[in-house]
Scaffold this motif. Structure first.
Motif, mmCIF file in Angstrom:
data_model
loop_
_atom_site.group_PDB
_atom_site.id
_atom_site.type_symbol
_atom_site.label_atom_id
_atom_site.label_comp_id
_atom_site.label_asym_id
_atom_site.label_seq_id
_atom_site.Cartn_x
_atom_site.Cartn_y
_atom_site.Cartn_z
ATOM 1 N N THR A 150 0.831 -1.198 0.000
ATOM 2 C CA THR A 150 0.000 0.000 0.000
ATOM 3 C C THR A 150 0.866 1.249 0.000
ATOM 4 O OG1 THR A 150 -1.784 -1.149 1.151
ATOM 5 C CG2 THR A 150 -1.794 1.250 1.242
ATOM 6 N N PHE A 151 1.908 1.262 0.825
ATOM 7 C CA PHE A 151 2.803 2.412 0.863
ATOM 8 C C PHE A 151 3.441 2.648 -0.502
ATOM 9 C CE2 PHE A 151 7.103 4.169 1.413
ATOM 10 C CZ PHE A 151 6.815 5.353 2.065
ATOM 11 N N CYS A 152 3.917 1.594 -1.140
ATOM 12 C CA CYS A 152 4.572 1.744 -2.442
ATOM 13 C C CYS A 152 3.601 2.213 -3.512
ATOM 14 C CB CYS A 152 5.236 0.435 -2.856
ATOM 15 S SG CYS A 152 6.721 0.044 -1.892
ATOM 16 N N LEU A 153 2.360 1.747 -3.457
ATOM 17 C CA LEU A 153 1.352 2.214 -4.401
ATOM 18 C C LEU A 153 1.093 3.709 -4.235
ATOM 19 C CD1 LEU A 153 -1.173 -0.748 -4.207
ATOM 20 C CD2 LEU A 153 0.004 0.008 -6.269
ATOM 21 N N LEU A 154 0.985 4.150 -2.998
ATOM 22 C CA LEU A 154 0.770 5.568 -2.742
ATOM 23 C C LEU A 154 1.962 6.400 -3.186
ATOM 24 C CD1 LEU A 154 -0.919 5.335 0.769
ATOM 25 C CD2 LEU A 154 -2.003 6.008 -1.365
ATOM 26 N N MET A 155 3.158 5.885 -2.963
ATOM 27 C CA MET A 155 4.345 6.624 -3.375
ATOM 28 C C MET A 155 4.492 6.642 -4.892
ATOM 29 S SD MET A 155 5.528 7.994 -0.714
ATOM 30 C CE MET A 155 3.755 8.159 -0.354
ATOM 31 N N HIS A 156 4.072 5.567 -5.539
ATOM 32 C CA HIS A 156 4.052 5.590 -7.002
ATOM 33 C C HIS A 156 3.157 6.711 -7.511
ATOM 34 C CE1 HIS A 156 3.057 4.720 -11.114
ATOM 35 N NE2 HIS A 156 1.812 4.430 -10.766
ATOM 36 N N ARG A 157 1.963 6.839 -6.913
ATOM 37 C CA ARG A 157 1.065 7.902 -7.348
ATOM 38 C C ARG A 157 1.724 9.269 -7.165
ATOM 39 N NH1 ARG A 157 -3.838 9.577 -8.498
ATOM 40 N NH2 ARG A 157 -4.872 7.553 -8.447
ATOM 41 N N ARG A 158 2.386 9.463 -6.050
ATOM 42 C CA ARG A 158 2.990 10.782 -5.808
ATOM 43 C C ARG A 158 4.159 11.008 -6.760
ATOM 44 N NH1 ARG A 158 1.732 15.352 -5.538
ATOM 45 N NH2 ARG A 158 2.771 16.819 -4.157
ATOM 46 N N LEU A 159 4.958 9.987 -7.004
ATOM 47 C CA LEU A 159 6.034 10.120 -7.988
ATOM 48 C C LEU A 159 5.466 10.474 -9.352
ATOM 49 C CD1 LEU A 159 8.216 7.031 -6.993
ATOM 50 C CD2 LEU A 159 8.918 9.423 -6.810
#
Length: 249
Positions: A150-159
């Motif tokens: 979940t954290f990586c998915l959210l960070m992908h969106r922000r990237l």
């Protein structure tokens, strides 16, 4: 501070140069010394690489990273690194050599977390690693994979958002974070809209409705409306049934 608290803070970061080090710091606090974010286009070209250890790919073809070829057919996280190599006897010699080279640099056990699958205009995601042995790694992280995903998915969106002016991201990821959650199982779920697919994927990944709303840029009320529509279209009564039907759990 939990990873979700960190993710909420990082939603406010306004530059890529500031965001990437904080993603790395958050994952290092979780015990991951190696943080790699790699995506390519559908033809394994035009790579985008952000990494704490560029020497892993030094002098090599980024498209030859086994993460891309073998870990991006499903949204399920994959155990990576030389510690788990005996489980993957189907890997060709080139892939094994890449993994063993990473081991020499200290990456022995890790987790591949795709954010977009093969078959999309761009695909790839995160590969995060440690120097642990297989048994220790699974004991430490086995119950926390959903939280890390979940954290990586959210960070992908922000990237993606902070790279939004670059054509490679505009053409590749567009507005949605993920493709159809059923894509890796052969089910395209045509009855769900793209936004409903994203909401289902995020909720099944462990986000609350409030967190899902913040990630998608919509209100919690709209998330509830999407959820009701999902249940009606899939003829299910709750999130667990919906996730099982679409093979998210």
């Amino acid at each position: 501070m939990s990873l979700m608290d960190v993710a909420a803070e990082l939603e406010q970061v306004e530059t890529l140069d500031a965001l990437w080090p904080r993603i790395v710091a958050a994952l290092r606090d979780e015990g991951f010394d190696f943080v790699i974010y790699l995506t390519v286009d559908a033809d394994f070209g035009a790579p985008v690489l952000m990494t704490t250890h560029p020497e892993i790919h030094d002098g090599g073809d980024l498209a030859g990273d086994p993460f891309l070829e073998y870990c991006c057919h499903s949204y399920a996280p994959t155990l990576t690194g030389a510690a788990f190599l005996p489980r993957y006897d189907y890997l060709p010699e080139a892939a094994r050599a890449f993994i063993l080279r990473a081991e020499q640099l200290g990456f022995t056990a890790g987790l591949a977390i795709p954010v977009r699958l093969q078959g999309s205009s761009r695909f790839g995601g995160f590969n995060i690693g440690t120097g642990l042995d297989a048994e220790t790694f699974e004991a430490r992280y086995g119950d926390g994979m959903s939280r890390l995903r979940t954290f990586c998915l959210l960070m992908h969106r922000r990237l993606e958002e902070l790279q939004g002016s670059a054509p490679i991201f505009e053409q590749g990821f567009r507005r949605l974070m993920v493709s159809s959650p059923g894509a890796d199982s052969g089910e395209e779920l045509p009855e769900l809209t793209p936004r409903e697919r994203e909401v289902l994927f995020l909720l099944a990944g462990g986000l609350s409705r409030k967190e899902c709303a913040a990630s998608c840029g919509i209100s919690p009320h709209t998330v509830s409306d999407h959820t009701k529509s999902i249940y009606r279209k899939l003829d299910v009564r709750n999130l667990v049934e919906a996730a099982r039907l679409t093979k998210l759990i």
